[in-house]
Design a protein around this motif. Sequence first.
Motif, short mmCIF file in Angstrom:
data_model
loop_
_atom_site.label_atom_id
_atom_site.label_comp_id
_atom_site.label_asym_id
_atom_site.label_seq_id
_atom_site.Cartn_x
_atom_site.Cartn_y
_atom_site.Cartn_z
N ALA A 46 0.84 -1.20 0.00
CA ALA A 46 0.00 0.00 0.00
C ALA A 46 0.87 1.25 0.00
CB ALA A 46 -0.94 0.00 1.21
N GLY A 47 1.94 1.22 0.80
CA GLY A 47 2.84 2.37 0.85
C GLY A 47 3.56 2.59 -0.47
N VAL A 48 4.07 1.52 -1.06
CA VAL A 48 4.80 1.63 -2.33
C VAL A 48 3.89 2.18 -3.43
CG1 VAL A 48 5.91 0.26 -4.16
CG2 VAL A 48 6.55 -0.09 -1.77
N ALA A 49 2.62 1.78 -3.42
CA ALA A 49 1.67 2.27 -4.42
C ALA A 49 1.52 3.79 -4.37
CB ALA A 49 0.30 1.61 -4.23
N CYS A 50 1.85 4.39 -3.21
CA CYS A 50 1.76 5.84 -3.05
C CYS A 50 3.13 6.51 -3.09
CB CYS A 50 1.09 6.17 -1.71
SG CYS A 50 -0.63 5.65 -1.65
N GLY A 51 4.18 5.74 -3.39
CA GLY A 51 5.52 6.31 -3.46
C GLY A 51 6.24 6.40 -2.13
N CYS A 52 5.70 5.76 -1.10
CA CYS A 52 6.31 5.80 0.24
C CYS A 52 7.59 4.97 0.31
CB CYS A 52 5.34 5.26 1.29
SG CYS A 52 3.84 6.24 1.52
N GLN A 53 8.39 5.24 1.32
CA GLN A 53 9.56 4.43 1.65
C GLN A 53 9.07 3.27 2.51
OE1 GLN A 53 13.07 4.22 1.11
NE2 GLN A 53 12.59 2.34 2.20
N PRO A 54 9.13 2.02 2.00
CA PRO A 54 8.65 0.89 2.80
C PRO A 54 9.64 0.49 3.89
CG PRO A 54 9.46 0.10 0.68
CD PRO A 54 9.57 1.61 0.66
N ILE A 55 9.11 0.29 5.10
CA ILE A 55 9.93 -0.14 6.23
C ILE A 55 9.23 -1.33 6.89
CG2 ILE A 55 10.99 0.51 8.43
CD1 ILE A 55 10.81 3.46 7.49
N LEU A 56 9.92 -2.46 6.93
CA LEU A 56 9.39 -3.66 7.57
C LEU A 56 10.01 -3.80 8.95
CD1 LEU A 56 7.72 -6.36 7.26
CD2 LEU A 56 9.91 -7.42 6.68
N VAL A 57 9.15 -3.94 9.97
CA VAL A 57 9.64 -4.25 11.31
C VAL A 57 9.48 -5.76 11.52
CG1 VAL A 57 9.26 -1.97 12.33
CG2 VAL A 57 7.40 -3.64 12.32
N ARG A 58 10.40 -6.32 12.29
CA ARG A 58 10.41 -7.77 12.53
C ARG A 58 9.44 -8.19 13.63
NH1 ARG A 58 15.32 -10.76 10.91
NH2 ARG A 58 16.59 -9.40 9.64
N THR A 59 8.77 -7.23 14.26
CA THR A 59 7.78 -7.54 15.29
C THR A 59 6.49 -7.98 14.61
OG1 THR A 59 7.27 -5.17 15.33
CG2 THR A 59 8.74 -6.01 17.05
N GLY A 60 5.53 -8.47 15.38
CA GLY A 60 4.26 -8.91 14.81
C GLY A 60 4.48 -10.00 13.78
N LYS A 61 3.95 -9.79 12.58
CA LYS A 61 4.12 -10.75 11.48
C LYS A 61 5.39 -10.48 10.68
CE LYS A 61 -0.89 -11.02 10.71
NZ LYS A 61 -1.40 -9.79 11.34
N GLY A 62 6.19 -9.52 11.12
CA GLY A 62 7.35 -9.07 10.35
C GLY A 62 8.37 -10.14 10.03
N GLU A 63 8.69 -10.98 11.00
CA GLU A 63 9.69 -12.03 10.76
C GLU A 63 9.18 -13.01 9.70
OE1 GLU A 63 13.31 -13.17 10.81
OE2 GLU A 63 12.75 -11.67 12.32
N ALA A 64 7.91 -13.42 9.80
CA ALA A 64 7.33 -14.32 8.80
C ALA A 64 7.27 -13.64 7.43
CB ALA A 64 5.93 -14.76 9.24
N THR A 65 6.97 -12.35 7.40
CA THR A 65 6.93 -11.60 6.14
C THR A 65 8.31 -11.57 5.50
OG1 THR A 65 5.11 -10.23 6.98
CG2 THR A 65 6.38 -9.34 5.12
N LEU A 66 9.33 -11.34 6.32
CA LEU A 66 10.70 -11.32 5.82
C LEU A 66 11.09 -12.67 5.24
CD1 LEU A 66 13.34 -9.75 5.49
CD2 LEU A 66 13.92 -10.41 7.83
N GLN A 67 10.76 -13.75 5.96
CA GLN A 67 11.10 -15.11 5.51
C GLN A 67 10.37 -15.47 4.22
OE1 GLN A 67 13.65 -16.63 6.88
NE2 GLN A 67 13.72 -14.91 8.31
N ALA A 68 9.16 -14.98 4.04
CA ALA A 68 8.37 -15.30 2.84
C ALA A 68 8.96 -14.64 1.59
CB ALA A 68 6.92 -14.87 3.03
N GLY A 69 9.68 -13.54 1.78
CA GLY A 69 10.33 -12.87 0.66
C GLY A 69 9.34 -12.06 -0.16
N GLY A 70 9.82 -11.58 -1.30
CA GLY A 70 8.98 -10.78 -2.19
C GLY A 70 8.77 -9.36 -1.72
#
Length: 180
Positions: free
Chosen positions: A133-157
């Motif tokens: 959603a952020g990238v669609a608006c030109g935002c700088q995407p930042i992933l935190v490893r908290t919450g679902k972040g670690e699983a998101t990082l492992q999933a890639g893409g």
Amino acid sequence: MKLVILDRDGVINHDSPHFIKSPNEWIPIAGSLEAIALLNQSGFRVALATNQSGIGRGLFDMATLNAIHDKMHRSLSQLGGRIDALFYCPHAAEAKCDCRKPKAGMLEEIGRRFGMDLKGVACVGDSLRDLQAGVACGCQPILVRTGKGEATLQAGGLPENTWICADLAEAVQRIIAEDK
């Protein structure tokens, strides 16, 4: 104007696979409220963009969501912090609305309300849909490893250029450092 857009569950507070359905279930992640206060003290406005499909699913009502957010606002104010604008999507995924992340409707509305282009605005989340959603608006995407972040990082893409941070406190340190 300097702006940062944050997701709520998994970024500011601990997430639950069963949804955050009451103020008692809303528990801040260590250091997250202090990080928001630091953003405020550093001249940033803070907007919250959160999917809250528990409303659309009938798991809780608007009064409960408001009570959860009241607790968050009170907890933040005790530390000298604030959320300047709070946006949420109450719809279940089946509604196929334009405001539910990964669609950009909620973030586009934030841009309109603040009267600014979101290009380069930090957008912090713990899931791929937050970043999309952020990238669609030109935002700088930042992933935190908290919450679902670690699983998101492992999933890639992840979107190109995504910053990876341990938590909101680390993300805020980097946002402030990049601003100087």
